[in-house]
Design a protein around this motif. Structure first.
Motif, PDB file in Angstrom:
ATOM      1  N   ARG A 170       0.836  -1.215   0.000  1.00  0.00           N
ATOM      2  CA  ARG A 170       0.000   0.000   0.000  1.00  0.00           C
ATOM      3  C   ARG A 170       0.867   1.259   0.000  1.00  0.00           C
ATOM      4  O   ARG A 170       0.510   2.264  -0.614  1.00  0.00           O
ATOM      5  CB  ARG A 170      -0.913  -0.003   1.224  1.00  0.00           C
ATOM      6  CG  ARG A 170      -2.107  -0.930   1.112  1.00  0.00           C
ATOM      7  CD  ARG A 170      -2.958  -0.876   2.361  1.00  0.00           C
ATOM      8  NE  ARG A 170      -4.376  -0.752   2.006  1.00  0.00           N
ATOM      9  CZ  ARG A 170      -5.283  -0.106   2.707  1.00  0.00           C
ATOM     10  NH1 ARG A 170      -4.935   0.502   3.837  1.00  0.00           N
ATOM     11  NH2 ARG A 170      -6.528  -0.053   2.313  1.00  0.00           N
ATOM     12  N   THR A 171       1.996   1.213   0.682  1.00  0.00           N
ATOM     13  CA  THR A 171       2.884   2.375   0.715  1.00  0.00           C
ATOM     14  C   THR A 171       3.543   2.598  -0.636  1.00  0.00           C
ATOM     15  O   THR A 171       3.666   3.735  -1.104  1.00  0.00           O
ATOM     16  CB  THR A 171       3.952   2.188   1.794  1.00  0.00           C
ATOM     17  OG1 THR A 171       3.318   2.140   3.087  1.00  0.00           O
ATOM     18  CG2 THR A 171       4.962   3.328   1.779  1.00  0.00           C
ATOM     19  N   MET A 172       3.959   1.517  -1.305  1.00  0.00           N
ATOM     20  CA  MET A 172       4.679   1.655  -2.563  1.00  0.00           C
ATOM     21  C   MET A 172       3.754   1.968  -3.732  1.00  0.00           C
ATOM     22  O   MET A 172       4.096   2.760  -4.611  1.00  0.00           O
ATOM     23  CB  MET A 172       5.462   0.363  -2.862  1.00  0.00           C
ATOM     24  CG  MET A 172       6.493  -0.002  -1.815  1.00  0.00           C
ATOM     25  SD  MET A 172       7.764   1.273  -1.577  1.00  0.00           S
ATOM     26  CE  MET A 172       8.564   1.249  -3.165  1.00  0.00           C
ATOM     27  N   LEU A 173       2.558   1.348  -3.754  1.00  0.00           N
ATOM     28  CA  LEU A 173       1.691   1.444  -4.930  1.00  0.00           C
ATOM     29  C   LEU A 173       0.291   1.941  -4.617  1.00  0.00           C
ATOM     30  O   LEU A 173      -0.543   2.070  -5.518  1.00  0.00           O
ATOM     31  CB  LEU A 173       1.588   0.078  -5.615  1.00  0.00           C
ATOM     32  CG  LEU A 173       2.837  -0.364  -6.366  1.00  0.00           C
ATOM     33  CD1 LEU A 173       2.716  -1.810  -6.783  1.00  0.00           C
ATOM     34  CD2 LEU A 173       3.078   0.509  -7.581  1.00  0.00           C
ATOM     35  N   ILE A 174       0.001   2.191  -3.337  1.00  0.00           N
ATOM     36  CA  ILE A 174      -1.306   2.678  -2.903  1.00  0.00           C
ATOM     37  C   ILE A 174      -2.402   1.706  -3.337  1.00  0.00           C
ATOM     38  O   ILE A 174      -3.483   2.105  -3.747  1.00  0.00           O
ATOM     39  CB  ILE A 174      -1.586   4.109  -3.422  1.00  0.00           C
ATOM     40  CG1 ILE A 174      -0.301   4.935  -3.423  1.00  0.00           C
ATOM     41  CG2 ILE A 174      -2.609   4.804  -2.536  1.00  0.00           C
ATOM     42  CD1 ILE A 174      -0.421   6.281  -4.068  1.00  0.00           C
ATOM     43  N   ALA A 175      -2.094   0.412  -3.274  1.00  0.00           N
ATOM     44  CA  ALA A 175      -3.039  -0.624  -3.686  1.00  0.00           C
ATOM     45  C   ALA A 175      -2.897  -1.822  -2.762  1.00  0.00           C
ATOM     46  O   ALA A 175      -1.813  -2.087  -2.226  1.00  0.00           O
ATOM     47  CB  ALA A 175      -2.785  -1.048  -5.127  1.00  0.00           C
ATOM     48  N   ASP A 176      -3.979  -2.556  -2.578  1.00  0.00           N
ATOM     49  CA  ASP A 176      -3.963  -3.745  -1.738  1.00  0.00           C
ATOM     50  C   ASP A 176      -3.200  -4.872  -2.422  1.00  0.00           C
ATOM     51  O   ASP A 176      -3.010  -4.884  -3.640  1.00  0.00           O
ATOM     52  CB  ASP A 176      -5.395  -4.195  -1.416  1.00  0.00           C
ATOM     53  CG  ASP A 176      -6.136  -3.189  -0.539  1.00  0.00           C
ATOM     54  OD1 ASP A 176      -5.467  -2.346   0.092  1.00  0.00           O
ATOM     55  OD2 ASP A 176      -7.378  -3.252  -0.488  1.00  0.00           O
ATOM     56  N   THR A 177      -2.795  -5.875  -1.615  1.00  0.00           N
ATOM     57  CA  THR A 177      -1.922  -6.928  -2.132  1.00  0.00           C
ATOM     58  C   THR A 177      -2.599  -7.815  -3.165  1.00  0.00           C
ATOM     59  O   THR A 177      -1.914  -8.500  -3.932  1.00  0.00           O
ATOM     60  CB  THR A 177      -1.407  -7.817  -0.981  1.00  0.00           C
ATOM     61  OG1 THR A 177      -2.508  -8.208  -0.150  1.00  0.00           O
ATOM     62  CG2 THR A 177      -0.373  -7.100  -0.145  1.00  0.00           C
ATOM     63  N   ASP A 178      -3.922  -7.842  -3.208  1.00  0.00           N
ATOM     64  CA  ASP A 178      -4.589  -8.682  -4.201  1.00  0.00           C
ATOM     65  C   ASP A 178      -4.562  -8.066  -5.596  1.00  0.00           C
ATOM     66  O   ASP A 178      -4.910  -8.729  -6.572  1.00  0.00           O
ATOM     67  CB  ASP A 178      -6.034  -8.967  -3.788  1.00  0.00           C
ATOM     68  CG  ASP A 178      -6.874  -7.705  -3.683  1.00  0.00           C
ATOM     69  OD1 ASP A 178      -6.309  -6.628  -3.389  1.00  0.00           O
ATOM     70  OD2 ASP A 178      -8.092  -7.785  -3.886  1.00  0.00           O
ATOM     71  N   LYS A 179      -4.140  -6.815  -5.718  1.00  0.00           N
ATOM     72  CA  LYS A 179      -4.187  -6.104  -6.996  1.00  0.00           C
ATOM     73  C   LYS A 179      -2.860  -6.103  -7.747  1.00  0.00           C
ATOM     74  O   LYS A 179      -2.803  -5.690  -8.905  1.00  0.00           O
ATOM     75  CB  LYS A 179      -4.640  -4.659  -6.776  1.00  0.00           C
ATOM     76  CG  LYS A 179      -6.047  -4.510  -6.206  1.00  0.00           C
ATOM     77  CD  LYS A 179      -6.431  -3.042  -6.126  1.00  0.00           C
ATOM     78  CE  LYS A 179      -7.847  -2.865  -5.615  1.00  0.00           C
ATOM     79  NZ  LYS A 179      -7.963  -3.210  -4.191  1.00  0.00           N
ATOM     80  N   VAL A 180      -1.761  -6.505  -7.085  1.00  0.00           N
ATOM     81  CA  VAL A 180      -0.451  -6.333  -7.707  1.00  0.00           C
ATOM     82  C   VAL A 180       0.358  -7.626  -7.624  1.00  0.00           C
ATOM     83  O   VAL A 180       0.098  -8.504  -6.802  1.00  0.00           O
ATOM     84  CB  VAL A 180       0.349  -5.193  -7.047  1.00  0.00           C
ATOM     85  CG1 VAL A 180      -0.399  -3.876  -7.152  1.00  0.00           C
ATOM     86  CG2 VAL A 180       0.642  -5.502  -5.587  1.00  0.00           C
ATOM     87  N   SER A 181       1.365  -7.708  -8.474  1.00  0.00           N
ATOM     88  CA  SER A 181       2.245  -8.863  -8.515  1.00  0.00           C
ATOM     89  C   SER A 181       3.119  -8.928  -7.262  1.00  0.00           C
ATOM     90  O   SER A 181       3.435  -7.908  -6.643  1.00  0.00           O
ATOM     91  CB  SER A 181       3.139  -8.774  -9.758  1.00  0.00           C
ATOM     92  OG  SER A 181       4.189  -9.715  -9.706  1.00  0.00           O
ATOM     93  N   LYS A 182       3.570 -10.143  -6.929  1.00  0.00           N
ATOM     94  CA  LYS A 182       4.494 -10.273  -5.796  1.00  0.00           C
ATOM     95  C   LYS A 182       5.825  -9.578  -6.097  1.00  0.00           C
ATOM     96  O   LYS A 182       6.589  -9.280  -5.166  1.00  0.00           O
ATOM     97  CB  LYS A 182       4.721 -11.731  -5.443  1.00  0.00           C
ATOM     98  CG  LYS A 182       5.635 -12.512  -6.374  1.00  0.00           C
ATOM     99  CD  LYS A 182       5.836 -13.937  -5.880  1.00  0.00           C
ATOM    100  CE  LYS A 182       6.769 -14.714  -6.792  1.00  0.00           C
ATOM    101  NZ  LYS A 182       6.867 -16.137  -6.390  1.00  0.00           N
TER     102      LYS A 182
END
Length: 436
Positions: A170-182
């Protein structure tokens, strides 16, 4: 003299323009907006300086820091503390002594602490194998097989997903972990836990100002088309004008690049299906006194706050951002919440943000000096699973000898350092192949 056009006056475009001009080229920068800087913006009100976009740096950002020293831009360390919320409490981590405070913190259970070693091993292995090369994130393609949440739940468990992995993403991309690649999770850990966090004295836009003072930047001048010419060089078309240049650097986001660069549309367009952009609402809250917290950053897992992803405590980031005795909080909304509220009125956004501020810092009731709302309808690129393979194919298809070079956020992990690196690379390619 070699004439070069640069499309976009963000950090990447300004860096490329500066390097080319320093090497003796005649450079013009065209920016569609009425202000330079792209996602690097600082708003000033009285003695407050609010970074509404990019907010901090890592001490490992070598390309950015080298350029800052060259330009005389002063960089300082922030306060070393980061807070993570759990069960209504802010748990502090001392970033100068991460292992010690990580062992002692009540943020995580002992079982979760033991499983952190698995995460540390996986990130270290990725770095050793060159999978986290920010100048060429296509090398991360072998890691790009699952979301950050799927990885965390599979390898680490739900507690670490909620109270370590998700706050970092969330700090790096302002998105929850289900929305972005590991990949984004691994990159975030490599950035946050292996570097000192730093900031620019006076505001992040001081770097933009230092570059613009040295360049010919045309604001409110959108470019409609960039095409290669049969005899060499490129034609850059603007409203009512078209000019020939020996080379051009395009730094705009992917949708605009697809639109204005028809020659490369076949290689750009496929990536646009796998790369989207987050939205973000940034709310700055000035206060007549600072909160009782030494952290420069407080992170919120979605289980603690589904809407607010993080708060920068700018007075702890750099004391020069506030008047003496004052405080300044920058509250960033998670992308789904931002999409829901992006068109809401300022009063509604303000009240919802202040409810969180007062919940975390009740001592600030009655101390709010002002509130400033910024809406980023295109904040940061974030990748669907498999997008890094597409990024690799795109970078392989773009020729170093072409008079049309790219230095854009869709070519690697977005950030101020990668912007400088790709600006430097585009300039080097043009100087190597197109300078007369």
């Amino acid at each position: 003299m070699t004439r070069v056009a640069v499309v976009g006056a963000g950090i990447a475009g300004l860096t490329a323009a500066y390097r080319l001009q320093t090497a003796g080229c005649d450079v013009e920068v065209f920016e569609a907006e009425d202000v330079a800087g792209g996602r690097v913006q600082t708003v000033r009100a009285g003695s407050y300086a609010m970074d509404t976009g990019a907010s901090a740096l890592g001490s490992t950002y070598r390309a950015y820091l080298d350029l800052a020293r060259e330009l005389g831009v002063e960089i300082v360390d922030t306060a070393p503390y980061v807070g993570i919320r759990r069960a209504g409490t802010t748990h502090l981590l001392d970033m100068n002594h991460v292992v010690r405070t990580g062992v002692r913190t009540p943020l995580l259970s002992w079982g979760a602490k033991l499983r952190v070693s698995r995460l540390a091993f996986d990130v270290a292995a990725a770095r050793v194998r060159g999978r986290l090369d920010y100048a060429d994130m296509s090398k991360a393609a072998p890691l790009d097989t699952e979301s950050a949440r799927d990885y965390a739940l599979r390898a680490l468990g739900p507690e670490l997903d909620s109270y370590l992995c998700e706050p970092i993403v969330r700090t790096m991309l302002i998105a929850d972990t289900d929305k972005v690649s590991k990949v984004e999770l691994f990159s975030g850990i490599a950035n946050i836990f292996t570097a000192r966090i730093q900031t620019v004295v006076g505001g992040q836009d001081r770097m933009v100002d230092a570059l613009c003072r040295r360049l010919d930047v045309h604001l409110k001048t959108p470019v409609a088309e960039v095409v290669r010419l049969p005899g060499g060089g490129v034609r850059v078309s603007r409203a009512g004008a078209a000019s020939r240049f020996d080379a051009c650097v395009v730094t705009c986001p992917l949708p605009e690049a697809v639109e204005i660069c028809p020659d490369d549309r076949p290689v750009l367009a496929p990536l646009s299906r796998d790369l989207a952009y987050t939205q973000c609402i940034s709310v700055a809250v000035g206060t007549t006194r600072p909160p009782q917290c030494p952290a420069f950053l407080v992170m919120f897992p979605s289980t603690e706050n589904p809407d607010i992803a993080l708060m920068f405590l700018d007075h702890n980031k750099s004391p020069d951002r506030v008047p003496a005795g004052g405080g300044l909080l920058s509250c960033l909304w998670e992308t789904s919440a931002s999409e829901r509220m992006i068109d809401a009125g300022d009063d509604q956004v303000r009240d919802h943000t202040l409810a969180t501020v007062f919940d975390v810092f009740p001592e600030l009731r009655g101390a709010v000096d002002f509130v400033h709302v910024t809406r980023w309808r295109r904040a940061l690129p974030y990748t669907r699973i498999g997008a890094y393979r597409m990024i690799g194919r795109l970078n392989a298809a773009l020729e170093a000898c072409s008079p049309l070079q790219y230095a854009a956020d869709f070519m690697s992990a977005a950030g101020q350092n990668t912007a400088v690196e790709f600006g430097n690379r585009a300039a080097r390619n043009i100087l190597a192949h197109h300078v007369r």
